[in-house]
Design a protein around this motif. Sequence first.
Motif, PDB file in Angstrom:
ATOM      1  N   THR A   7      -1.397   2.223  11.287  1.00 37.18           N
ATOM      2  CA  THR A   7      -1.693   1.060  10.908  1.00 37.18           C
ATOM      3  C   THR A   7      -2.322   0.570   9.932  1.00 37.18           C
ATOM      4  N   THR A   8      -2.307   1.335   9.488  1.00 41.43           N
ATOM      5  CA  THR A   8      -3.612   0.983   7.964  1.00 41.43           C
ATOM      6  C   THR A   8      -2.918   0.526   6.878  1.00 41.43           C
ATOM      7  N   LEU A   9      -1.180   1.338   6.511  1.00 38.22           N
ATOM      8  CA  LEU A   9      -0.860   0.333   5.202  1.00 38.22           C
ATOM      9  C   LEU A   9      -0.076  -0.718   6.070  1.00 38.22           C
ATOM     10  N   ARG A  10      -0.484  -1.558   7.195  1.00 38.44           N
ATOM     11  CA  ARG A  10       0.076  -3.077   7.175  1.00 38.44           C
ATOM     12  C   ARG A  10      -0.848  -3.563   7.869  1.00 38.44           C
ATOM     13  N   ASP A  11      -1.841  -2.787   9.155  1.00 35.56           N
ATOM     14  CA  ASP A  11      -2.730  -4.174   9.691  1.00 35.56           C
ATOM     15  C   ASP A  11      -4.464  -3.877   8.858  1.00 35.56           C
ATOM     16  N   GLY A  12      -4.363  -2.518   8.227  1.00 35.30           N
ATOM     17  CA  GLY A  12      -5.564  -2.395   7.412  1.00 35.30           C
ATOM     18  C   GLY A  12      -5.439  -3.024   5.969  1.00 35.30           C
ATOM     19  N   GLU A  13      -4.141  -3.321   6.335  1.00 33.51           N
ATOM     20  CA  GLU A  13      -3.664  -3.707   4.833  1.00 33.51           C
ATOM     21  C   GLU A  13      -3.973  -5.187   4.266  1.00 33.51           C
ATOM     22  N   GLN A  14      -3.883  -5.909   5.873  1.00 34.76           N
ATOM     23  CA  GLN A  14      -4.307  -7.419   5.724  1.00 34.76           C
ATOM     24  C   GLN A  14      -5.855  -8.074   5.595  1.00 34.76           C
ATOM     25  N   VAL A  15      -7.062  -7.065   5.591  1.00 37.11           N
ATOM     26  CA  VAL A  15      -8.291  -7.322   4.626  1.00 37.11           C
ATOM     27  C   VAL A  15      -8.117  -7.951   3.745  1.00 37.11           C
ATOM     28  N   PRO A  16      -8.917  -9.037   3.306  1.00 36.47           N
ATOM     29  CA  PRO A  16      -9.028  -9.366   2.418  1.00 36.47           C
ATOM     30  C   PRO A  16      -9.503  -8.907   0.790  1.00 36.47           C
ATOM     31  N   GLY A  17      -8.774  -8.129  -0.568  1.00 36.62           N
ATOM     32  CA  GLY A  17      -9.363  -7.046  -1.084  1.00 36.62           C
ATOM     33  C   GLY A  17      -8.488  -6.066  -1.192  1.00 36.62           C
ATOM     34  N   CYS A  18      -8.065  -5.850   0.010  1.00 31.58           N
ATOM     35  CA  CYS A  18      -7.560  -4.619   0.459  1.00 31.58           C
ATOM     36  C   CYS A  18      -5.884  -4.272  -0.068  1.00 31.58           C
ATOM     37  N   GLN A  19      -5.891  -5.524  -0.692  1.00 33.26           N
ATOM     38  CA  GLN A  19      -3.992  -4.832  -1.229  1.00 33.26           C
ATOM     39  C   GLN A  19      -3.768  -3.673  -2.004  1.00 33.26           C
ATOM     40  N   LEU A  20      -2.599  -2.265  -1.706  1.00 36.06           N
ATOM     41  CA  LEU A  20      -2.561  -2.115  -2.933  1.00 36.06           C
ATOM     42  C   LEU A  20      -0.727  -2.332  -3.093  1.00 36.06           C
ATOM     43  N   SER A  21      -0.792  -1.431  -4.198  1.00 38.38           N
ATOM     44  CA  SER A  21       0.489  -0.988  -5.040  1.00 38.38           C
ATOM     45  C   SER A  21       1.728  -0.724  -3.592  1.00 38.38           C
ATOM     46  N   SER A  22       2.836  -0.246  -4.489  1.00 44.08           N
ATOM     47  CA  SER A  22       4.023   0.452  -3.566  1.00 44.08           C
ATOM     48  C   SER A  22       3.026   2.140  -3.824  1.00 44.08           C
ATOM     49  N   ILE A  23       2.893   2.531  -5.238  1.00 40.22           N
ATOM     50  CA  ILE A  23       2.248   3.372  -5.377  1.00 40.22           C
ATOM     51  C   ILE A  23       1.286   4.354  -4.259  1.00 40.22           C
ATOM     52  N   GLU A  24       0.094   3.362  -4.403  1.00 30.95           N
ATOM     53  CA  GLU A  24      -1.219   3.734  -3.955  1.00 30.95           C
ATOM     54  C   GLU A  24      -0.557   3.621  -2.132  1.00 30.95           C
ATOM     55  N   LYS A  25       0.775   2.792  -1.395  1.00 30.21           N
ATOM     56  CA  LYS A  25       1.044   3.365  -0.467  1.00 30.21           C
ATOM     57  C   LYS A  25       1.638   4.782   0.137  1.00 30.21           C
TER      58      LYS A  25
END
Length: 504
Positions: free
Chosen positions: A15-33
């Motif tokens: 869940t790196t791309l969901r729960d992990g991305e909820q960390v402030p400052g850790c948002q990813l673009s679709s390409i990065e995902k």
Amino acid sequence: MTMLHDPKRIYVFDTTLRDGEQVPGCQLSSIEKIEIGKALEELGVDIIEAGFPVSSPGDFNSVVELSKAIRGPIICALTRANKQDIDIAAESLKFAKHARIHTGIGASDMHIKYKFNSTREEILERAVSAVKYAKKFVEDIEFYAEDAGRADPIFLAQMVEAVIAAGATVVNIPDTNGYCLPDQYGQKIRFLMENVKNIDRAILAVHCHNDLGLATANTIAGIQNGARQVECTINGIGERAGNTSIEEVAMILKTHHSLGLHTNINSKKFYDISRMVSRMMNMPVQPNKAIVGKNAFAHSSGIHQDGVLKHRENYEIINPEDVGIPRSDIILTARSGRHALKHHLERLGYILERIDLEEVYHRFLEMADLKKDLNDEDILLLMGDGCEKNYIDGVKIKLLQVICGDPFNPMATVKLDVNGQEQEASATGNGPVDATIKAIHQIIGKDISLNEFQIQAMHGGSDDISRVNMRVSFNNRNYDGYGFSTDIVKASANAYLDALNKIT
């Protein structure tokens, strides 16, 4: 794709791309995902939670694009227990080869009362209704009983049994707030395994948070008591203090063969994906992080270094190559012993039969006292023309004291050992280095000219070692000198004396 019930297989839900991305400052673009998603596929995870589609158009698009790009693992989309969330999740998963909807609702009385302002009976109805509705779109449904760590075990068992009957293929028992102790969490999983009548029709999943630093311990306790899916993130990133670390769980199972459990994870990919996630999500990995931290396979204590060099398993229970790290690091510091220095000298190609190891070790300690740790360039410098071994029987510095800065004119006092006799002189100059060289020149008394003077910083940082190259001339011949120190003035003095000691 329906997972088979292999009793020894632990399925890995990332869940790196969901729960992990909820960390402030850790948002990813679709390409990065997508890039991380493909790396997770190579790593061997079974399920990738791609996002929470209803939360934003960007999250929706990321699930769509990951569904197109990933062909092996199940692609999972998170929802709340309502039709709108499920509709949007189903739409986002339409291109997935293997799709899963992850829906759920609070299970603890705390959440039922203060989050939903509801009753157990109403929550149970909503849970069953959500699973049945999601089942219309995909076969693979995971249900999460939020805050299960604080839920009443009997009510939790009722909820699990009801959602399995409604069609859930996986039931997630999250310790949402990282509250449980390992024995408590393990007992909760065991209670469900023994008291849910239809438990054989679904897989229990564990999803733990690290608020008390117990996420990995709780996850292991869960699978020891019957759970067969672990929900984790790379580097343990996630809400608040983070989630269970995927690399820790995988390597615990790989190391403790007595558990009799395994994953399909290719652990040799861990180091690279750890660095990828760290870089893309702007989340540095703490140096002492288990498995993938910079110091996880680093040894600086002389006793540990000696033990590792004699037999790696003296101080390492994991082979660094198994997680994608080429070798252990024997870090040279002032605490290092002769064995560690010898190891690095051999690695760099020095023939030890021609080296006085005791004398080199003495000089090594002097350098190590000046710098926190030494790398290959420092060792080469230590063994090169610039080291004091070239003039150990000639002129040596016993004292160097410099005064400079406004309103003082730079002045240096130097005490030298000249063939066993101490001599001292002081001089002023247009800078501290000039004053030092003039003071040395007063003691030596030879007609020596300084022709070239170069300073080179070796690495960078306030504790860096400076290398000084000097060329002097005497009787129409040139002599090169090299010196090093974290102190530029001392490095210059060493270089000048190195050149002087070559004059015959």
